[in-house]
Structures are given as C-alpha cells and as structure tokens.
Design an enzyme around this catalytic site. Structure first.
Site, PDB file in Angstrom:
ATOM      1  N   ASN A   1       0.872  -1.184   0.000  1.00 26.67           N
ATOM      2  CA  ASN A   1       0.000   0.000   0.000  1.00 26.67           C
ATOM      3  C   ASN A   1       0.904   1.227   0.000  1.00 26.67           C
ATOM      4  OD1 ASN A   1      -1.790   2.072   0.542  1.00 26.67           O
ATOM      5  ND2 ASN A   1      -2.238   1.420   2.641  1.00 26.67           N
TER       6      ASN A   1
ATOM      7  N   LYS B   1       0.149   4.292  -0.239  1.00 33.17           N
ATOM      8  CA  LYS B   1      -0.455   5.517   0.333  1.00 33.17           C
ATOM      9  C   LYS B   1      -0.228   6.681  -0.627  1.00 33.17           C
ATOM     10  CE  LYS B   1      -0.024   3.341   4.759  1.00 33.17           C
ATOM     11  NZ  LYS B   1       0.066   3.442   6.194  1.00 33.17           N
TER      12      LYS B   1
ATOM     13  N   HIS C   1      -9.521   1.552   5.238  1.00 31.46           N
ATOM     14  CA  HIS C   1      -8.191   1.640   5.862  1.00 31.46           C
ATOM     15  C   HIS C   1      -8.285   2.551   7.081  1.00 31.46           C
ATOM     16  CE1 HIS C   1      -4.030   2.737   6.529  1.00 31.46           C
ATOM     17  NE2 HIS C   1      -3.721   1.603   5.948  1.00 31.46           N
TER      18      HIS C   1
ATOM     19  N   GLU D   1      -6.505   4.881   8.111  1.00 33.32           N
ATOM     20  CA  GLU D   1      -6.296   6.314   7.841  1.00 33.32           C
ATOM     21  C   GLU D   1      -7.563   6.939   7.268  1.00 33.32           C
ATOM     22  OE1 GLU D   1      -2.684   5.759   5.620  1.00 33.32           O
ATOM     23  OE2 GLU D   1      -1.666   5.221   7.484  1.00 33.32           O
TER      24      GLU D   1
ATOM     25  N   GLU E   1      -5.502  -4.803  10.824  1.00 34.46           N
ATOM     26  CA  GLU E   1      -4.429  -3.828  10.998  1.00 34.46           C
ATOM     27  C   GLU E   1      -4.639  -3.062  12.304  1.00 34.46           C
ATOM     28  OE1 GLU E   1      -2.457  -2.685   7.032  1.00 34.46           O
ATOM     29  OE2 GLU E   1      -4.219  -1.432   7.239  1.00 34.46           O
TER      30      GLU E   1
ATOM     31  N   GLY F   1       2.539   2.243  10.749  1.00 35.85           N
ATOM     32  CA  GLY F   1       3.516   3.308  10.553  1.00 35.85           C
ATOM     33  C   GLY F   1       4.264   3.698  11.821  1.00 35.85           C
TER      34      GLY F   1
ATOM     35  N   SER G   1       3.344  -2.121  10.325  1.00 34.82           N
ATOM     36  CA  SER G   1       4.796  -2.201  10.506  1.00 34.82           C
ATOM     37  C   SER G   1       5.389  -3.558  10.099  1.00 34.82           C
ATOM     38  CB  SER G   1       5.189  -1.845  11.946  1.00 34.82           C
ATOM     39  OG  SER G   1       4.879  -0.477  12.190  1.00 34.82           O
TER      40      SER G   1
HETATM   41  P1  PGA Z   1       2.782   0.273   7.640  1.00 36.58           P
HETATM   42  O1  PGA Z   1       1.306   0.515   7.029  1.00 36.58           O
HETATM   43  O2  PGA Z   1       3.274  -1.023   7.063  1.00 36.58           O
HETATM   44  O3  PGA Z   1       3.577   1.464   7.182  1.00 36.58           O
HETATM   45  O4  PGA Z   1       2.641   0.216   9.111  1.00 36.58           O
HETATM   46  C1  PGA Z   1       0.419  -0.537   6.861  1.00 36.58           C
HETATM   47  C2  PGA Z   1      -0.867  -0.026   6.263  1.00 36.58           C
HETATM   48  O5  PGA Z   1      -1.250   1.107   6.570  1.00 36.58           O
HETATM   49  O6  PGA Z   1      -1.540  -0.721   5.468  1.00 36.58           O
END
Ligand code: PGA
Length: 257
Positions: free
Chosen positions: A13, A15, A98, A100, A170, A176, A216
């Site tokens: 992903n 982003k 997601h 976010e 998640e 992140g 992560s």
């Molecule tokens: P990350 O993000 O691997 O940077 O923690 C995962 C995601 O948001 O799908």
C-alpha cells in the site's frame, strides 16, 4: 474434513506516494521478482498511477488496485472516483476502510459497508481493513471492536461475497509506528476474526476467507507473521515503498514453501 489450503496474498500500500514514472519502473521490477511464485502479489497505488501501473503489470500475475473508492456509482460528486473508473483504469481490487480513512477522514462502518458493496458489484475485490486503536487494545476491547467492525462493514453480504473479499487486520497502533503486534496478539486476533465470520456467514466461509495482517510489516518480521496459522498474507505500507524491501518480504513468503 479436509484441511482448507488458503492462498497467500501480499499487497503493498503506497499511500500518497509515487508518481507515474516511478510506478511504471517499480511494477516492471516487481514483475521480475514475482514470476514463478505460487502466491498472489498486489500493489495499491494512488489513483493517478493506476493506468501506468496496470500497463506495466499487463501479462504478469501482479494485481494493481486502488486505496479507496467512492460509494456512489456516478453523478455530481466532485472529486470522487467510482468503481467503474477504477476498473477502466485497470484496477482489480480496492482497499476499503483503511484506518487512515476511518480516522483522518471519519469513514464509519456504514460507509465502508456501502463501498464494499459497490466494489463487489463491479466485480472487483475489496480488501477490507479492520483494527483496534491503542486505547481499545490497552483496555482489552480488541475482540469486541473487531466483532463490531466486521459485522457492520460486511453487513448484508452473502457468504460467497464474503469468501471473495480479503479481510486485513491492521491494529491502528501498529500502523507506521514501527510497533508490530506480537505473534500471539496477531494469531489471536486473526482467529477471532475467523470466529466472527463463522458465526455470521458459516464455517466454510470462515475457513476460506483470506485474512492479511498489516502494521509495521518489515523484511525482518514477515516470515514470523506468515508462519502463523491464521495469517494468509500481509498488507505492507512503508516497507513496500522500496522495491528492495518489498522483494525481501515476498522472499519470506517464497522461503515458506
Ligand atoms: P505500515 O502501514 O506497514 O507502514 O505500518 C500498513 C498499512 O497502513 O496498510
């Protein structure tokens, strides 16, 4: 009863990162790495890079997808992108819900549910994200939150629709942040998700649905996560931005076999 063998699916992903030229060269490079791998690899790219990425992926097994989609099919919704536009651009899946989107853009389960229905109706694959916040995690509410999110985000779907989609667990506090949930936490949450699916859509659907872990994921923890019995793949944010580290994560999957 025969043990169900679920496919493994790793999705990057990006982003809000990468322009079209970068998307093209990344996907071309990725195509070399994924040839002859008996698992599914995909990349969720920004809307503006879908065409370029899909062109670069043509003739390869790589899935190109979007990170979001409108819950409207067409009409006066300035700035929105519909499922038919995603399909037209070459996407075969879309991430929905997601964290976010849920937290920064206030998307709730009802909206996620409408988006999932749109994606399925168009014949694309939804990758539906669920996960608890740090506070919910620390106060022991993880299972309850997952239960509510799954039932409401997938409300009204048939067992075959649920089986067709991908669920991504998640934990919000692991996205992140560099903090990965412990293997015990991940396994227990995945098993719980499967239990919720079984209670609403039946055991068979629960045994077939692909459940990814995200938060992560890095080259050095991918193998341990993929070894967990209820983890059927990974949703990788930051570590998918570099083709080298994404390839290392894919390599962890290759080593599993
Ligand atoms: P990350 O993000 O691997 O940077 O923690 C995962 C995601 O948001 O799908």
């Amino acid at each position: 009863m025969q043990q169900v063998v679920r496919p493994k699916v790793i999705i990057g992903n990006w982003k809000m990162n990468k322009l079209t030229a970068e998307a093209r060269s990344y996907v071309s490079g990725l195509a070399l790495a994924v040839s002859q791998i008996p698992h599914q690899i995909g990349v969720a790219v920004p809307f503006t890079a879908i065409c370029a990425a899909a062109e670069a992926a043509r003739g390869t097994p790589i899935w190109i997808g979007a990170q979001n989609v409108s819950d409207f099919e067409e009409g006066p919704y300035t700035g929105e992108i519909s499922v038919s536009m995603l399909k037209d651009a070459g996407a075969s899946f879309a991430i929905v819900g997601h964290s976010e989107r849920r937290h920064i853009f206030h998307e709730d389960n009802a909206l996620v549910n409408r988006k999932v229905a749109c994606v399925l109706k168009a014949g694309l694959k939804p990758v539906v994200c669920v996960g608890e916040t740090l506070e919910q995690h620390q106060t022991g509410k993880t299972n309850e939150v997952l239960h509510t999110q799954i039932l409401n985000s997938l409300k009204g779907l048939s067992p075959s629709n649920v089986e067709h989609l991908i669920l991504a667990y998640e934990p919000v506090w692991a996205i992140g942040t560099g903090k990965t949930a412990t293997p015990e936490n991940v396994q227990s949450s995945h098993a719980h998700c499967r239990k919720v699916i079984a209670s609403e859509w039946g055991k068979d659907t629960a045994e077939h649905i692909v459940i990814q872990y995200g938060g992560s994921v890095k080259p050095d923890n991918a193998a341990a996560l993929l070894a967990l019995p209820d983890v059927d793949g990974l949703l990788v944010g930051g570590a998918s931005l570099s083709l080298e580290s994404f390839n290392q994560i894919i390599h962890a999957l290759r080593m599993k076999n």
